[in-house]
Design a protein around this motif. Sequence first.
Motif, PDB file in Angstrom:
ATOM      1  N   VAL A   1      91.752  53.013  33.615  1.00  0.00           N
ATOM      2  CA  VAL A   1      90.762  53.820  34.325  1.00  0.00           C
ATOM      3  C   VAL A   1      89.355  53.349  33.996  1.00  0.00           C
ATOM      4  N   VAL A   2      88.446  53.557  34.942  1.00  0.00           N
ATOM      5  CA  VAL A   2      87.016  53.324  34.735  1.00  0.00           C
ATOM      6  C   VAL A   2      86.353  54.676  34.523  1.00  0.00           C
ATOM      7  N   VAL A   3      85.501  54.767  33.519  1.00  0.00           N
ATOM      8  CA  VAL A   3      84.825  56.024  33.181  1.00  0.00           C
ATOM      9  C   VAL A   3      83.334  55.871  33.468  1.00  0.00           C
ATOM     10  N   HIS A   4      82.815  56.751  34.306  1.00  0.00           N
ATOM     11  CA  HIS A   4      81.378  56.796  34.567  1.00  0.00           C
ATOM     12  C   HIS A   4      80.771  57.848  33.633  1.00  0.00           C
ATOM     13  N   LEU A   5      79.777  57.417  32.843  1.00  0.00           N
ATOM     14  CA  LEU A   5      79.231  58.250  31.776  1.00  0.00           C
ATOM     15  C   LEU A   5      77.839  58.770  32.130  1.00  0.00           C
ATOM     16  N   PRO A   6      77.586  60.049  31.875  1.00  0.00           N
ATOM     17  CA  PRO A   6      76.214  60.559  32.032  1.00  0.00           C
ATOM     18  C   PRO A   6      75.291  59.950  30.962  1.00  0.00           C
ATOM     19  N   VAL A   7      74.185  59.389  31.398  1.00  0.00           N
ATOM     20  CA  VAL A   7      73.199  58.829  30.472  1.00  0.00           C
ATOM     21  C   VAL A   7      71.865  59.531  30.727  1.00  0.00           C
ATOM     22  N   HIS A   8      71.264  60.024  29.660  1.00  0.00           N
ATOM     23  CA  HIS A   8      70.007  60.778  29.771  1.00  0.00           C
ATOM     24  C   HIS A   8      68.877  59.930  29.183  1.00  0.00           C
ATOM     25  N   GLY A   9      67.834  59.684  29.974  1.00  0.00           N
ATOM     26  CA  GLY A   9      66.746  58.834  29.522  1.00  0.00           C
ATOM     27  C   GLY A   9      65.375  59.482  29.643  1.00  0.00           C
ATOM     28  N   ASP A  10      64.441  59.015  28.821  1.00  0.00           N
ATOM     29  CA  ASP A  10      63.042  59.421  28.923  1.00  0.00           C
ATOM     30  C   ASP A  10      62.186  58.277  28.391  1.00  0.00           C
ATOM     31  N   ASN A  11      60.950  58.571  28.066  1.00  0.00           N
ATOM     32  CA  ASN A  11      60.041  57.513  27.626  1.00  0.00           C
ATOM     33  C   ASN A  11      60.467  56.864  26.311  1.00  0.00           C
ATOM     34  N   ARG A  12      61.320  57.518  25.570  1.00  0.00           N
ATOM     35  CA  ARG A  12      61.752  56.974  24.275  1.00  0.00           C
ATOM     36  C   ARG A  12      62.948  56.038  24.403  1.00  0.00           C
TER      37      ARG A  12
END
Length: 487
Positions: free
Chosen positions: A21-32
Amino acid sequence: MGVEFSKYLQVVPVEAIPGMVVVHLPVHGDNRGWFKENWQREKMLAAGLPDFAPVQNNISFNAIAGTTRGIHAEPWDKYVSVATGRIFGAWVDLREGPSFGNTFTIELDASMAVFVPRGVGNAFQTLEDGTAYVYLVNDHWSAEAQSHYTFLNLADETAAIEWPIPLANAELSDKDRQHPRLKDVVPMAPRRTLVLGAAGQLGLALREAYAGVGHVDFAARAEFDLANPEHHAATNWRDYDTVINAGAYTKVDEAETADGRRDAWAANVTGVALLAKTCTQHGLTLVHVSSDYVFDGTQPLHTEAEPVSPLGVYGQTKAAGEAVVSTVPRHYIVRTSWVIGEGNNFVSTMQNLACRGIKPTVVNDQIGRLTFTKDLAAGIQHLLDAGAEYGIYNLSNGGEPTNWADIAQDVYRNVGRPAEDVVGVTTAAYFHGKEAAQRPLNSALDLTKIVDSGYTPAPQREALRLYLGDHLAGPMHKVSPGIELGS
């Protein structure tokens, strides 16, 4: 190219390679920078990822783009992801079976992962400098484990992987360049099934059921004693996926004696506890056969949800064994009743007595159904092959419950003797003045759950006729001097 943000967790099966299976992951980004939950068991299981129980985390740092590694198929499952950079991933199914040679490729950044089943060849090529490739595995690496790898050449013409950076310009190890082409690869065999107690009635039926199946091993008690820690330690459990425990101490009356009590607890509890611990440690599926004797027989039909209430030592040890097995994450507890197979048993004894013209006294107030080992073995096969939900399953032959005297009369009719030769008597009268364990008067098991899983056992009277037909055509069974009629 940056990391893709704002995805939601999604598990997508790979059609070409079963189990991948392929897993799509939530990634949270900001200026850091960014943050992700690379492996979160509860959420990922709910999304459909297998519960593969990782035990080791490895990181491969690759300094330059074009670094290419593989194709390696290991004897464990892997969860592959990227911490930094990007890769072109390629996988080839090197398992024995119809999907052997199937290929899948995809580009991964930090917002994606791939679950790779045991035996699927894994390779990658870095697309950026400074790429960190991360993988979780569910077994510990060792030099001995590496000897079980299966390899494929990165340039194999059959797999025909279209590497973004041609292999002639890529960074490869000399070892990876020497791997064989697909036509010379020996497919990785599936993990094996181990049947314990293989010399008993059920064990013999399982031998017949799995005849010709190459990935099933059989061990009698002399070869594998459940209560012997040395036998557990000497077994290479990496080779196995499933254990079927068909062995048990079953001498109901002797279990009430001092020696019998110790033997019953050693085989049915101490040994089972060691096996449960082994199966939990190695992620194995455990099939354990239990008994109607875990109940006191006061209910007209015993369901899987009924609390246990054993009357005697044998029943107590079987109930304790169930409690231990229930702690194994992947388990099937198969409760059965009135087992009939090869060797000395109630039906073969009645057949022998009928042919000798003897008129037996048989109890007529114990109610239940026979379980022929052929049907019991087929039911166990079904649970494993169908991937049924883990848990407890009642499994006996079907049809209307009856009593021991009625069964004896059926046997007499089938061999041409008058049914009236069998004299019915109550359990209390039969055992009056004898040292004997208490029996549940009602042993009928509710079969709804096993039927709903897709397996319908044959009616007991039909199975009885087939059994007698086979045994009348063969040599006469010798009556064991210790057998108790109607017990």
